[in-house]
Design an enzyme around this catalytic site. Structure first.
Site, mmCIF file in Angstrom:
data_model
loop_
_atom_site.group_PDB
_atom_site.id
_atom_site.type_symbol
_atom_site.label_atom_id
_atom_site.label_comp_id
_atom_site.label_asym_id
_atom_site.label_seq_id
_atom_site.Cartn_x
_atom_site.Cartn_y
_atom_site.Cartn_z
ATOM 1 N N THR A 70 0.827 -1.216 0.000
ATOM 2 C CA THR A 70 0.000 0.000 0.000
ATOM 3 C C THR A 70 0.855 1.258 0.000
ATOM 4 O OG1 THR A 70 -1.708 -1.186 1.222
ATOM 5 C CG2 THR A 70 -1.847 1.212 1.226
ATOM 6 N N CYS A 71 1.879 1.314 0.838
ATOM 7 C CA CYS A 71 2.658 2.545 0.989
ATOM 8 C C CYS A 71 3.235 3.002 -0.346
ATOM 9 C CB CYS A 71 3.777 2.331 2.015
ATOM 10 S SG CYS A 71 4.858 3.760 2.178
ATOM 11 N N CYS A 114 1.315 6.180 1.063
ATOM 12 C CA CYS A 114 2.265 7.241 1.451
ATOM 13 C C CYS A 114 2.969 7.917 0.276
ATOM 14 C CB CYS A 114 3.363 6.661 2.353
ATOM 15 S SG CYS A 114 2.854 5.325 3.415
ATOM 16 N N LYS A 172 0.719 9.544 -2.459
ATOM 17 C CA LYS A 172 -0.010 10.612 -1.746
ATOM 18 C C LYS A 172 0.867 11.847 -1.563
ATOM 19 C CE LYS A 172 0.565 11.198 2.215
ATOM 20 N NZ LYS A 172 0.028 10.345 3.277
ATOM 21 N N TYR A 202 -6.880 10.394 8.716
ATOM 22 C CA TYR A 202 -5.705 10.783 7.938
ATOM 23 C C TYR A 202 -6.040 11.011 6.458
ATOM 24 C CZ TYR A 202 -2.273 9.000 11.453
ATOM 25 O OH TYR A 202 -1.494 8.775 12.547
ATOM 26 N N GLU A 207 -6.113 14.583 4.238
ATOM 27 C CA GLU A 207 -5.034 14.736 3.255
ATOM 28 C C GLU A 207 -5.607 14.969 1.862
ATOM 29 O OE1 GLU A 207 -1.459 12.277 5.503
ATOM 30 O OE2 GLU A 207 -2.505 11.267 3.891
ATOM 31 N N HIS A 242 17.502 30.502 14.175
ATOM 32 C CA HIS A 242 16.686 31.667 13.852
ATOM 33 C C HIS A 242 16.906 32.109 12.412
ATOM 34 C CE1 HIS A 242 14.255 35.090 14.892
ATOM 35 N NE2 HIS A 242 15.156 35.906 14.371
ATOM 36 N N GLU A 281 12.145 26.799 16.082
ATOM 37 C CA GLU A 281 12.790 27.373 17.271
ATOM 38 C C GLU A 281 11.760 27.674 18.359
ATOM 39 O OE1 GLU A 281 14.468 31.366 16.997
ATOM 40 O OE2 GLU A 281 13.268 31.761 15.219
#
Ligand code: NDP
Length: 452
Positions: free
Chosen positions: A42-43, A48, A51, A178, A182, A436, A441
Protein backbone atom coordinates in the site's frame (compact mmCIF):
# COMPACT_ATOMS: atom_id res chain seq x y z
CA UNK A 1 19.23 -30.44 5.79
CA UNK A 2 15.91 -28.86 6.78
CA UNK A 3 12.76 -30.82 6.16
CA UNK A 4 11.09 -27.64 4.88
CA UNK A 5 11.45 -25.86 1.52
CA UNK A 6 12.11 -22.55 3.33
CA UNK A 7 12.97 -21.29 6.80
CA UNK A 8 10.54 -18.38 6.38
CA UNK A 9 7.61 -17.92 4.01
CA UNK A 10 6.20 -14.38 3.99
CA UNK A 11 2.71 -13.56 2.74
CA UNK A 12 2.67 -9.99 1.43
CA UNK A 13 5.50 -7.89 -0.04
CA UNK A 14 4.62 -4.55 1.53
CA UNK A 15 6.95 -2.48 3.68
CA UNK A 16 6.85 -4.84 6.67
CA UNK A 17 7.00 -8.14 4.78
CA UNK A 18 9.87 -7.04 2.55
CA UNK A 19 11.98 -5.74 5.46
CA UNK A 20 11.39 -8.85 7.59
CA UNK A 21 12.25 -11.12 4.64
CA UNK A 22 15.41 -9.27 3.61
CA UNK A 23 16.69 -9.07 7.15
CA UNK A 24 15.92 -12.74 7.85
CA UNK A 25 17.80 -13.68 4.68
CA UNK A 26 20.65 -11.52 5.97
CA UNK A 27 20.79 -13.78 9.04
CA UNK A 28 21.19 -16.74 6.69
CA UNK A 29 17.57 -17.89 6.53
CA UNK A 30 16.16 -19.34 3.29
CA UNK A 31 13.23 -17.03 2.59
CA UNK A 32 10.37 -16.85 0.08
CA UNK A 33 7.85 -14.03 -0.26
CA UNK A 34 4.52 -14.19 -2.07
CA UNK A 35 2.66 -11.16 -3.42
CA UNK A 36 -0.50 -11.09 -5.52
CA UNK A 37 -0.41 -7.39 -6.35
CA UNK A 38 2.49 -4.95 -6.71
CA UNK A 39 5.76 -5.08 -4.80
CA UNK A 40 5.95 -2.45 -2.07
CA UNK A 41 2.34 -2.83 -0.95
CA UNK A 42 0.00 0.00 0.00
CA UNK A 43 2.66 2.54 0.99
CA UNK A 44 4.50 2.44 -2.30
CA UNK A 45 1.58 1.89 -4.67
CA UNK A 46 -1.60 3.31 -3.16
CA UNK A 47 -0.56 5.21 -0.07
CA UNK A 48 2.27 7.24 1.45
CA UNK A 49 4.47 7.72 -1.61
CA UNK A 50 1.96 8.63 -4.36
CA UNK A 51 -0.01 10.61 -1.75
CA UNK A 52 3.01 12.77 -0.92
CA UNK A 53 3.58 13.36 -4.65
CA UNK A 54 -0.04 14.50 -4.94
CA UNK A 55 0.47 16.80 -1.95
CA UNK A 56 3.47 18.39 -3.73
CA UNK A 57 1.42 18.85 -6.91
CA UNK A 58 -1.40 20.47 -4.95
CA UNK A 59 0.81 22.93 -3.06
CA UNK A 60 2.03 24.71 -6.17
CA UNK A 61 -1.07 26.87 -6.60
CA UNK A 62 -0.78 28.30 -3.08
CA UNK A 63 2.97 28.86 -3.59
CA UNK A 64 2.29 30.83 -6.79
CA UNK A 65 -0.24 32.93 -4.87
CA UNK A 66 2.39 33.65 -2.19
CA UNK A 67 4.92 34.60 -4.87
CA UNK A 68 2.50 37.01 -6.55
CA UNK A 69 0.95 38.54 -3.45
CA UNK A 70 4.09 39.07 -1.41
CA UNK A 71 7.27 38.49 -3.32
CA UNK A 72 7.11 40.54 -6.46
CA UNK A 73 6.57 37.78 -9.01
CA UNK A 74 4.23 38.25 -11.95
CA UNK A 75 2.94 34.83 -12.88
CA UNK A 76 -0.08 34.20 -15.07
CA UNK A 77 -2.52 31.71 -13.56
CA UNK A 78 -1.46 28.41 -15.08
CA UNK A 79 -3.35 25.17 -15.49
CA UNK A 80 -2.63 21.72 -14.21
CA UNK A 81 -2.34 18.73 -16.54
CA UNK A 82 -3.66 15.86 -14.42
CA UNK A 83 -2.97 13.11 -16.99
CA UNK A 84 0.62 14.25 -17.45
CA UNK A 85 1.21 14.39 -13.70
CA UNK A 86 -0.37 10.95 -13.08
CA UNK A 87 1.82 9.46 -15.83
CA UNK A 88 4.92 10.97 -14.16
CA UNK A 89 3.82 9.63 -10.81
CA UNK A 90 3.18 6.17 -12.27
CA UNK A 91 6.65 6.09 -13.80
CA UNK A 92 8.16 6.76 -10.39
CA UNK A 93 6.01 4.09 -8.72
CA UNK A 94 7.02 1.55 -11.41
CA UNK A 95 10.66 2.44 -10.72
CA UNK A 96 10.09 1.79 -7.01
CA UNK A 97 8.46 -1.58 -7.77
CA UNK A 98 11.69 -2.44 -9.60
CA UNK A 99 13.79 -1.25 -6.65
CA UNK A 100 11.84 -3.55 -4.33
CA UNK A 101 12.33 -6.50 -6.70
CA UNK A 102 16.07 -5.73 -6.79
CA UNK A 103 16.32 -5.50 -3.01
CA UNK A 104 14.66 -8.89 -2.58
CA UNK A 105 16.75 -10.50 -5.33
CA UNK A 106 19.99 -9.08 -3.93
CA UNK A 107 19.10 -10.46 -0.50
CA UNK A 108 18.47 -13.89 -2.05
CA UNK A 109 14.74 -13.92 -1.20
CA UNK A 110 12.66 -16.05 -3.62
CA UNK A 111 9.82 -13.97 -5.11
CA UNK A 112 6.58 -15.79 -5.86
CA UNK A 113 3.69 -14.07 -7.64
CA UNK A 114 0.15 -15.04 -6.73
CA UNK A 115 -2.35 -15.43 -3.91
CA UNK A 116 -0.94 -17.36 -0.97
CA UNK A 117 -2.98 -19.15 1.66
CA UNK A 118 -1.99 -21.19 4.67
CA UNK A 119 -2.77 -24.89 4.57
CA UNK A 120 -1.28 -26.05 7.88
CA UNK A 121 1.19 -24.54 10.40
CA UNK A 122 4.09 -25.29 8.06
CA UNK A 123 2.49 -25.29 4.60
CA UNK A 124 1.42 -22.61 2.19
CA UNK A 125 -0.19 -22.78 -1.22
CA UNK A 126 0.28 -20.14 -3.91
CA UNK A 127 -2.32 -20.48 -6.64
CA UNK A 128 -2.42 -24.24 -6.03
CA UNK A 129 1.35 -24.78 -5.77
CA UNK A 130 2.47 -26.13 -2.35
CA UNK A 131 5.44 -24.88 -0.30
CA UNK A 132 6.59 -25.77 3.19
CA UNK A 133 8.33 -23.53 5.72
CA UNK A 134 9.48 -23.70 9.31
CA UNK A 135 8.02 -20.24 9.97
CA UNK A 136 5.20 -18.39 8.22
CA UNK A 137 4.86 -14.61 8.38
CA UNK A 138 1.57 -12.90 7.54
CA UNK A 139 2.17 -9.32 6.40
CA UNK A 140 -0.83 -8.83 4.13
CA UNK A 141 -1.75 -5.33 5.30
CA UNK A 142 -5.19 -3.79 5.21
CA UNK A 143 -7.90 -2.75 2.77
CA UNK A 144 -10.21 0.30 2.63
CA UNK A 145 -13.63 -0.26 4.13
CA UNK A 146 -16.78 1.51 2.93
CA UNK A 147 -19.92 1.34 5.08
CA UNK A 148 -22.89 -0.49 3.66
CA UNK A 149 -25.17 2.26 2.34
CA UNK A 150 -27.45 2.49 -0.70
CA UNK A 151 -25.40 3.68 -3.67
CA UNK A 152 -22.13 2.38 -2.22
CA UNK A 153 -21.11 1.24 -5.72
CA UNK A 154 -20.75 4.91 -6.77
CA UNK A 155 -17.94 5.57 -4.30
CA UNK A 156 -14.21 5.34 -4.74
CA UNK A 157 -11.55 4.71 -2.09
CA UNK A 158 -7.80 5.29 -1.88
CA UNK A 159 -7.49 2.18 -4.07
CA UNK A 160 -8.88 4.12 -7.05
CA UNK A 161 -8.09 7.75 -6.28
CA UNK A 162 -4.52 7.59 -7.58
CA UNK A 163 -5.62 6.47 -11.03
CA UNK A 164 -8.60 8.69 -11.89
CA UNK A 165 -8.70 9.33 -15.64
CA UNK A 166 -9.58 12.98 -15.06
CA UNK A 167 -9.21 15.43 -12.23
CA UNK A 168 -12.70 15.79 -10.67
CA UNK A 169 -14.00 19.37 -10.43
CA UNK A 170 -16.33 18.69 -7.48
CA UNK A 171 -15.29 16.21 -4.80
CA UNK A 172 -17.06 14.95 -1.69
CA UNK A 173 -14.85 13.26 0.87
CA UNK A 174 -16.43 11.15 3.61
CA UNK A 175 -14.46 10.44 6.78
CA UNK A 176 -12.44 12.41 9.30
CA UNK A 177 -9.14 10.55 9.55
CA UNK A 178 -5.71 10.78 7.94
CA UNK A 179 -6.75 10.02 4.37
CA UNK A 180 -9.82 12.27 4.38
CA UNK A 181 -8.02 15.43 5.48
CA UNK A 182 -5.03 14.74 3.26
CA UNK A 183 -7.19 14.36 0.15
CA UNK A 184 -9.36 17.35 1.05
CA UNK A 185 -6.14 19.41 0.90
CA UNK A 186 -4.93 17.71 -2.28
CA UNK A 187 -8.12 18.23 -4.30
CA UNK A 188 -8.62 21.76 -2.98
CA UNK A 189 -5.04 22.65 -3.92
CA UNK A 190 -5.53 21.25 -7.41
CA UNK A 191 -8.53 23.52 -7.86
CA UNK A 192 -11.54 21.28 -7.16
CA UNK A 193 -14.44 22.40 -5.03
CA UNK A 194 -14.23 20.14 -1.97
CA UNK A 195 -16.82 19.15 0.62
CA UNK A 196 -15.70 16.98 3.52
CA UNK A 197 -18.31 15.19 5.62
CA UNK A 198 -17.52 13.75 9.03
CA UNK A 199 -20.05 11.89 11.16
CA UNK A 200 -18.93 13.29 14.56
CA UNK A 201 -18.67 16.77 16.07
CA UNK A 202 -14.91 17.21 15.33
CA UNK A 203 -12.65 15.23 13.01
CA UNK A 204 -9.24 13.57 13.67
CA UNK A 205 -10.36 11.75 16.78
CA UNK A 206 -7.30 10.73 18.80
CA UNK A 207 -5.27 13.86 17.92
CA UNK A 208 -4.76 16.78 20.29
CA UNK A 209 -7.83 19.03 20.41
CA UNK A 210 -5.89 22.22 19.54
CA UNK A 211 -4.60 20.51 16.40
CA UNK A 212 -8.10 19.32 15.47
CA UNK A 213 -9.80 22.69 15.91
CA UNK A 214 -6.86 24.52 14.34
CA UNK A 215 -6.91 22.40 11.18
CA UNK A 216 -10.69 22.75 10.87
CA UNK A 217 -10.31 26.55 11.02
CA UNK A 218 -7.51 26.57 8.44
CA UNK A 219 -9.38 24.31 6.02
CA UNK A 220 -12.50 26.46 6.25
CA UNK A 221 -10.45 29.63 5.83
CA UNK A 222 -9.06 28.19 2.59
CA UNK A 223 -12.56 27.54 1.30
CA UNK A 224 -13.08 23.83 1.93
CA UNK A 225 -16.70 23.10 2.82
CA UNK A 226 -16.10 21.13 6.01
CA UNK A 227 -19.25 19.73 7.63
CA UNK A 228 -19.33 17.92 10.98
CA UNK A 229 -22.18 15.75 12.27
CA UNK A 230 -22.84 15.01 8.61
CA UNK A 231 -22.90 11.57 7.01
CA UNK A 232 -24.51 10.43 3.75
CA UNK A 233 -27.59 8.24 4.20
CA UNK A 234 -27.59 7.23 0.52
CA UNK A 235 -25.87 8.03 -2.77
CA UNK A 236 -27.66 8.53 -6.08
CA UNK A 237 -26.23 8.59 -9.59
CA UNK A 238 -27.53 11.49 -11.69
CA UNK A 239 -26.78 12.71 -15.21
CA UNK A 240 -24.32 15.27 -13.88
CA UNK A 241 -22.60 13.23 -11.23
CA UNK A 242 -23.34 11.59 -7.91
CA UNK A 243 -25.53 13.03 -5.18
CA UNK A 244 -24.88 12.39 -1.50
CA UNK A 245 -28.15 12.62 0.40
CA UNK A 246 -27.63 13.38 4.09
CA UNK A 247 -29.92 12.26 6.93
CA UNK A 248 -31.77 15.62 6.86
CA UNK A 249 -32.28 15.20 3.07
CA UNK A 250 -29.62 17.81 2.20
CA UNK A 251 -28.43 16.95 -1.32
CA UNK A 252 -24.79 17.51 -2.30
CA UNK A 253 -23.63 16.79 -5.84
CA UNK A 254 -20.11 15.89 -6.93
CA UNK A 255 -18.18 14.23 -9.76
CA UNK A 256 -16.49 11.91 -7.33
CA UNK A 257 -17.22 10.68 -3.80
CA UNK A 258 -14.14 9.45 -1.95
CA UNK A 259 -14.77 7.27 1.10
CA UNK A 260 -11.93 7.26 3.59
CA UNK A 261 -13.67 5.63 6.49
CA UNK A 262 -10.88 3.44 7.76
CA UNK A 263 -9.18 0.23 6.72
CA UNK A 264 -9.70 -3.41 7.69
CA UNK A 265 -6.96 -6.00 8.26
CA UNK A 266 -6.63 -8.13 5.13
CA UNK A 267 -7.12 -11.58 6.62
CA UNK A 268 -9.82 -13.07 4.40
CA UNK A 269 -8.96 -16.02 2.16
CA UNK A 270 -5.70 -16.80 3.95
CA UNK A 271 -6.89 -19.97 5.69
CA UNK A 272 -6.09 -18.50 9.10
CA UNK A 273 -9.13 -19.68 11.07
CA UNK A 274 -8.75 -23.25 9.78
CA UNK A 275 -5.19 -23.53 11.13
CA UNK A 276 -6.18 -22.03 14.48
CA UNK A 277 -4.86 -18.46 14.17
CA UNK A 278 -6.98 -16.28 16.43
CA UNK A 279 -8.46 -13.08 15.01
CA UNK A 280 -9.95 -10.22 17.04
CA UNK A 281 -13.41 -8.72 16.47
CA UNK A 282 -12.04 -6.47 13.68
CA UNK A 283 -10.47 -9.45 11.91
CA UNK A 284 -6.91 -8.53 12.97
CA UNK A 285 -4.44 -11.29 13.82
CA UNK A 286 -3.91 -11.52 17.57
CA UNK A 287 -0.17 -11.55 18.33
CA UNK A 288 2.02 -11.52 21.42
CA UNK A 289 4.69 -8.89 22.11
CA UNK A 290 7.07 -10.66 19.72
CA UNK A 291 4.48 -10.70 16.88
CA UNK A 292 3.78 -14.44 17.27
CA UNK A 293 0.20 -15.53 16.55
CA UNK A 294 -1.70 -18.15 18.53
CA UNK A 295 -0.06 -20.80 16.30
CA UNK A 296 3.61 -21.23 17.26
CA UNK A 297 5.08 -21.22 13.75
CA UNK A 298 2.90 -18.38 12.41
CA UNK A 299 3.83 -14.73 12.94
CA UNK A 300 2.22 -11.47 11.83
CA UNK A 301 3.33 -7.84 11.48
CA UNK A 302 1.98 -4.55 10.16
CA UNK A 303 -1.60 -3.43 9.52
CA UNK A 304 -2.87 -7.02 9.56
CA UNK A 305 -2.26 -6.98 13.33
CA UNK A 306 -3.95 -3.56 13.79
CA UNK A 307 -1.46 -2.23 16.34
CA UNK A 308 -0.05 1.13 15.12
CA UNK A 309 -0.94 1.17 11.44
CA UNK A 310 1.96 3.14 10.02
CA UNK A 311 4.61 2.02 7.51
CA UNK A 312 7.64 2.72 9.74
CA UNK A 313 5.97 0.71 12.51
CA UNK A 314 5.46 -2.29 10.19
CA UNK A 315 9.14 -2.02 9.25
CA UNK A 316 10.17 -1.86 12.92
CA UNK A 317 7.99 -4.90 13.67
CA UNK A 318 9.58 -6.72 10.70
CA UNK A 319 13.10 -6.02 11.93
CA UNK A 320 12.26 -7.11 15.48
CA UNK A 321 10.78 -10.31 14.09
CA UNK A 322 13.86 -11.16 12.03
CA UNK A 323 16.07 -10.58 15.09
CA UNK A 324 13.81 -12.71 17.25
CA UNK A 325 13.40 -15.66 14.88
CA UNK A 326 16.74 -15.77 13.07
CA UNK A 327 19.09 -13.38 14.88
CA UNK A 328 19.18 -15.07 18.29
CA UNK A 329 18.10 -11.75 19.85
CA UNK A 330 14.48 -11.91 21.04
CA UNK A 331 13.25 -8.34 20.36
CA UNK A 332 9.88 -6.76 21.11
CA UNK A 333 8.94 -3.96 18.73
CA UNK A 334 8.66 -0.71 20.70
CA UNK A 335 5.26 0.92 20.23
CA UNK A 336 5.96 3.81 22.63
CA UNK A 337 6.56 7.39 21.53
CA UNK A 338 5.82 6.74 17.86
CA UNK A 339 5.62 10.08 16.03
CA UNK A 340 3.25 10.62 13.13
CA UNK A 341 2.40 13.26 10.60
CA UNK A 342 -0.74 14.04 8.67
CA UNK A 343 0.02 15.65 5.32
CA UNK A 344 -2.95 17.94 5.52
CA UNK A 345 -2.48 21.57 4.48
CA UNK A 346 -1.18 22.87 6.85
CA UNK A 347 0.40 19.67 8.09
CA UNK A 348 0.19 18.05 11.49
CA UNK A 349 3.09 16.53 13.41
CA UNK A 350 2.59 14.78 16.74
CA UNK A 351 4.53 12.72 19.21
CA UNK A 352 3.64 11.55 22.70
CA UNK A 353 0.44 12.24 24.59
CA UNK A 354 -2.39 14.59 23.68
CA UNK A 355 -3.37 17.13 26.33
CA UNK A 356 -6.39 15.02 27.30
CA UNK A 357 -4.22 11.89 27.68
CA UNK A 358 -1.54 13.78 29.62
CA UNK A 359 -4.11 15.16 32.07
CA UNK A 360 -5.45 11.66 32.59
CA UNK A 361 -2.01 10.17 33.17
CA UNK A 362 -0.31 12.89 35.24
CA UNK A 363 -1.55 14.82 38.28
CA UNK A 364 -0.10 18.17 37.15
CA UNK A 365 0.45 19.07 33.52
CA UNK A 366 1.92 22.31 32.21
CA UNK A 367 0.73 23.29 28.76
CA UNK A 368 2.90 25.55 26.60
CA UNK A 369 1.25 26.82 23.44
CA UNK A 370 2.01 29.29 20.73
CA UNK A 371 -0.02 30.55 17.76
CA UNK A 372 1.75 32.72 15.23
CA UNK A 373 1.75 33.85 11.64
CA UNK A 374 4.46 32.07 9.62
CA UNK A 375 7.18 34.57 8.63
CA UNK A 376 6.55 33.88 4.96
CA UNK A 377 3.02 35.22 5.29
CA UNK A 378 4.05 38.57 6.81
CA UNK A 379 4.24 39.76 3.20
CA UNK A 380 1.20 37.98 1.75
CA UNK A 381 -1.61 39.08 4.04
CA UNK A 382 -2.66 35.45 4.50
CA UNK A 383 -4.48 34.71 7.75
CA UNK A 384 -2.76 31.30 8.11
CA UNK A 385 -1.60 30.51 11.65
CA UNK A 386 0.86 27.94 12.95
CA UNK A 387 0.18 26.23 16.29
CA UNK A 388 2.80 24.58 18.49
CA UNK A 389 2.25 22.94 21.79
CA UNK A 390 4.27 21.19 24.50
CA UNK A 391 2.87 19.13 27.36
CA UNK A 392 5.06 18.78 30.44
CA UNK A 393 4.65 16.56 33.49
CA UNK A 394 5.25 19.18 36.18
CA UNK A 395 6.64 16.71 38.74
CA UNK A 396 9.36 15.17 36.58
CA UNK A 397 9.69 18.14 34.17
CA UNK A 398 9.57 15.63 31.29
CA UNK A 399 8.04 16.70 27.98
CA UNK A 400 5.34 14.07 27.44
CA UNK A 401 3.64 15.43 24.32
CA UNK A 402 4.57 17.69 21.42
CA UNK A 403 2.19 18.82 18.67
CA UNK A 404 2.37 21.12 15.71
CA UNK A 405 0.00 22.37 13.03
CA UNK A 406 1.91 24.23 10.34
CA UNK A 407 4.18 23.94 7.30
CA UNK A 408 6.73 21.12 7.48
CA UNK A 409 5.28 19.82 10.76
CA UNK A 410 6.33 16.27 9.84
CA UNK A 411 9.94 17.30 9.19
CA UNK A 412 10.12 19.30 12.43
CA UNK A 413 8.46 16.79 14.73
CA UNK A 414 10.65 13.91 13.52
CA UNK A 415 13.66 15.59 15.16
CA UNK A 416 11.86 16.41 18.38
CA UNK A 417 10.63 12.81 18.57
CA UNK A 418 14.23 11.80 19.29
CA UNK A 419 14.32 14.23 22.22
CA UNK A 420 11.09 12.81 23.66
CA UNK A 421 12.33 9.24 23.18
CA UNK A 422 15.46 10.23 25.12
CA UNK A 423 13.26 11.50 27.96
CA UNK A 424 14.08 15.19 27.48
CA UNK A 425 12.88 17.55 30.19
CA UNK A 426 11.51 21.04 29.69
CA UNK A 427 14.79 22.32 31.20
CA UNK A 428 16.69 20.63 28.35
CA UNK A 429 14.34 22.20 25.78
CA UNK A 430 14.98 25.58 27.48
CA UNK A 431 18.75 25.03 27.42
CA UNK A 432 18.67 24.34 23.69
CA UNK A 433 19.45 27.35 21.50
CA UNK A 434 17.03 27.97 18.67
CA UNK A 435 17.82 28.23 14.98
CA UNK A 436 16.69 31.67 13.85
CA UNK A 437 14.50 32.42 12.02
CA UNK A 438 12.61 29.12 11.87
CA UNK A 439 9.24 27.95 13.08
CA UNK A 440 10.91 25.04 14.90
CA UNK A 441 12.79 27.37 17.27
CA UNK A 442 9.45 28.13 18.92
CA UNK A 443 9.59 24.70 20.57
CA UNK A 444 12.71 25.72 22.51
CA UNK A 445 11.58 29.25 23.34
CA UNK A 446 8.19 28.56 24.95
CA UNK A 447 8.64 30.13 28.39
CA UNK A 448 5.27 30.64 30.08
CA UNK A 449 2.74 27.85 30.51
CA UNK A 450 -0.87 28.56 29.61
CA UNK A 451 -2.89 29.39 32.75
CA UNK A 452 -4.59 26.26 34.18
P1 NDP B 1 -8.73 6.50 9.95
O1 NDP B 1 -8.90 5.35 10.83
O2 NDP B 1 -7.63 7.47 10.16
O3 NDP B 1 -10.08 7.35 9.91
C1 NDP B 1 -11.29 6.79 9.57
C2 NDP B 1 -12.33 7.88 9.61
O4 NDP B 1 -13.55 7.39 9.08
C3 NDP B 1 -12.63 8.36 11.01
O5 NDP B 1 -12.87 9.74 10.97
C4 NDP B 1 -13.89 7.57 11.39
O6 NDP B 1 -14.71 8.25 12.29
C5 NDP B 1 -14.58 7.53 10.04
N1 NDP B 1 -15.47 6.36 9.92
C6 NDP B 1 -15.20 5.09 10.25
N2 NDP B 1 -16.26 4.30 9.97
C7 NDP B 1 -17.21 5.10 9.46
C8 NDP B 1 -18.53 4.88 8.99
N3 NDP B 1 -19.07 3.66 9.00
N4 NDP B 1 -19.23 5.93 8.54
C9 NDP B 1 -18.69 7.18 8.54
N5 NDP B 1 -17.44 7.45 8.97
C10 NDP B 1 -16.71 6.42 9.43
O7 NDP B 1 -8.69 5.87 8.50
P2 NDP B 1 -8.21 6.39 7.08
O8 NDP B 1 -9.07 5.67 6.12
O9 NDP B 1 -8.16 7.88 7.01
O10 NDP B 1 -6.72 5.85 7.03
C11 NDP B 1 -6.44 4.49 7.27
C12 NDP B 1 -5.15 4.31 8.01
O11 NDP B 1 -4.08 4.56 7.13
C13 NDP B 1 -4.94 5.25 9.17
O12 NDP B 1 -5.42 4.70 10.37
C14 NDP B 1 -3.47 5.45 9.22
O13 NDP B 1 -2.93 4.50 10.10
C15 NDP B 1 -3.00 5.14 7.82
N6 NDP B 1 -2.59 6.37 7.13
C16 NDP B 1 -1.52 7.09 7.61
C17 NDP B 1 -1.12 8.24 6.98
C18 NDP B 1 0.03 9.02 7.52
O14 NDP B 1 0.79 8.51 8.33
N7 NDP B 1 0.18 10.30 7.13
C19 NDP B 1 -1.79 8.73 5.79
C20 NDP B 1 -2.91 7.93 5.39
C21 NDP B 1 -3.27 6.80 6.05
P3 NDP B 1 -14.58 8.07 13.88
O15 NDP B 1 -13.37 8.81 14.30
O16 NDP B 1 -15.85 8.73 14.36
O17 NDP B 1 -14.52 6.62 14.17
Amino acid sequence: MSRYDFDLFTLGAGSGGVRASRMSAGYGARVAIAEERLLGGTCVNLGCIPKKLLVYASQVRAEVEVAVKGYGWAIEPGCHDWANFIANKDREIARLNGVYAGLLDDAGVARIEGHASIVDPHSVEVDGKPYTAEHILVATGSWPQVPDLPGREHTITSNQVFHLAEMPRRVIIVGGGYIAVEFAGIFHGLGASVTQLYRGPLFLRGFDDDVRTGLAQEMRRQGIDLRFDADPARLEKTEDGIVAVLADETRLEADCILYSTGRRPLTGGLGLAAVGVELDEKGAIVVDEFSRSTVESIWAIGDVTDRINLTPMAIAEGMALARTVFGQQPTKPDHDGVPSAVFSQPAIGSVGLTEAQAREQYAEVDVYRSHFRPLKHTLTGSGERTMMKLLVDRRSDRVVGLHMLGPEAGEIVQGFAVALKAGATKAIFDATVGIHPTAAEEFVTLREPVAD
